[in-house]
Design an enzyme around this catalytic site. Structure first.
Site, PDB file in Angstrom:
ATOM      1  NE  ARG A 162      -8.031  -8.240   1.444  1.00  0.00           N
ATOM      2  CZ  ARG A 162      -7.809  -7.497   0.363  1.00  0.00           C
ATOM      3  NH1 ARG A 162      -6.856  -6.555   0.392  1.00  0.00           N
ATOM      4  NH2 ARG A 162      -8.511  -7.662  -0.733  1.00  0.00           N
TER       5      ARG A 162
ATOM      6  CE  LYS B 165      -4.369  -1.761   1.704  1.00  0.00           C
ATOM      7  NZ  LYS B 165      -5.428  -1.670   2.733  1.00  0.00           N
TER       8      LYS B 165
END
Length: 293
Positions: free
Chosen positions: A270, A236
């Site tokens: 995740r 991210k």
């Protein structure tokens, strides 16, 4: 420190009861592998184009140590295109059915905020609902989760994927706002009979990279709610932007922040890169064998 009222706090539970009597055990941190059925997810290598590719990747993830496969047909990256429920189901439902047929013992999560998509996905073989909106984008989602009787991943987000980057201003303490949000949502979930819940603080969702790092540093403060925490940090912007990189070059940074997440009590990572996340968990536990939630 903020204390959640007893009548809205769930009993501590690190196991999730899934369909068919199966139990996902989060007493040891586990890995959730990402399988994007979208053409526009932010990390290009995570996109799955066809069923044979899907099954090949799913098998690789399971062999590498994934406990859960997370399938999504709606991209939630910042500014993603808003697609119809029909298009989301067209992408998602055949994939869920195919993975269930090929890997009957796998735990399958579906990444959707739409109740009708969730219901049909569970009918197709999904075990867990992963809702980035916490029921805010579909009023039927929380009642549907209760009716379906499956575990629910409750994430914190403001706005929509199309607007969330404009909603990163928090008047008070960021973590305190998340605790209050989760407290209220958990009370609502309890009203609908949902008791198996994972909390996701929503890294990158209406949060700047700096806010993401603050949240990671203070992740243990969310344990006041007594529920397992999912950390979705993989590749991210809070990883690659401070390093001046792009998502495809952010594997080493992802391993670093995942290590910090596990040390701070995350029970589910995740990720796009399952083998590396599995190795991260193993090495952390080798060093800290009595690591508590």
């Amino acid at each position: 420190m903020f204390q959640a009222p007893q009548d809205t706090c769930f009993s501590p539970r690190l196991t999730l009861r899934c369909p068919g009597g199966r139990v996902l055990d989060l007493r040891r941190p586990q890995v959730m592998g990402i399988l994007n059925l979208t053409p526009d997810s932010f990390y290009q290598d995570s996109r799955v184009a066809a069923e044979d590719d899907l099954l090949r990747r799913a098998e690789q993830m399971l062999q590498a140590g994934a406990a859960v496969l997370d399938l999504g047909g709606y991209s939630t990256r910042p500014g993603a295109e808003d697609i119809s429920p029909e298009e989301e189901k067209r992408r998602l439902l055949p994939a869920v059915a195919a993975v269930r047929r090929a890997f009957p013992e796998a735990f399958i999560s579906v990444d959707t905020f739409r109740a009708e998509v969730a219901a049909e996905a569970v009918a197709a073989g999904a075990d867990i609902l992963n809702d980035v909106s916490g029921g805010q984008l579909d009023a039927d989602m929380l009642p549907t989760a209760g009716r379906l009787g499956v575990p629910y991943i409750l994430m914190h987000m403001r706005g929509t994927p199309q607007t969330m980057t404009q909603l990163t201003q928090y008047e008070g303490d960021l973590v305190l706002e998340l605790v209050r949000y989760f407290r209220d949502k958990l009370a609502e979930l309890r009203q609908h009979g949902v008791t198996d819940v994972v909390l996701d603080p929503g890294f990158g969702f209406a949060k700047t990279p700096a806010q993401g790092h603050e949240l990671l540093r203070r992740l243990r403060e969310l344990h006041v709610l007594g529920l397992p925490i999912l950390a979705g940090l993989s590749r991210k912007s809070m990883v690659y932007k401070p390093l001046g990189l792009t998502p495809d070059a952010a594997l080493a940074g992802t391993v670093s922040v995942n290590t910090l997440a596990v040390l701070n009590g995350a029970r589910l990572l995740r990720v796009h890169d399952v083998a590396e996340a599995t190795q991260t968990i193993q090495l952390v536990l080798n060093t800290f064998p009595n690591l508590s939630p």
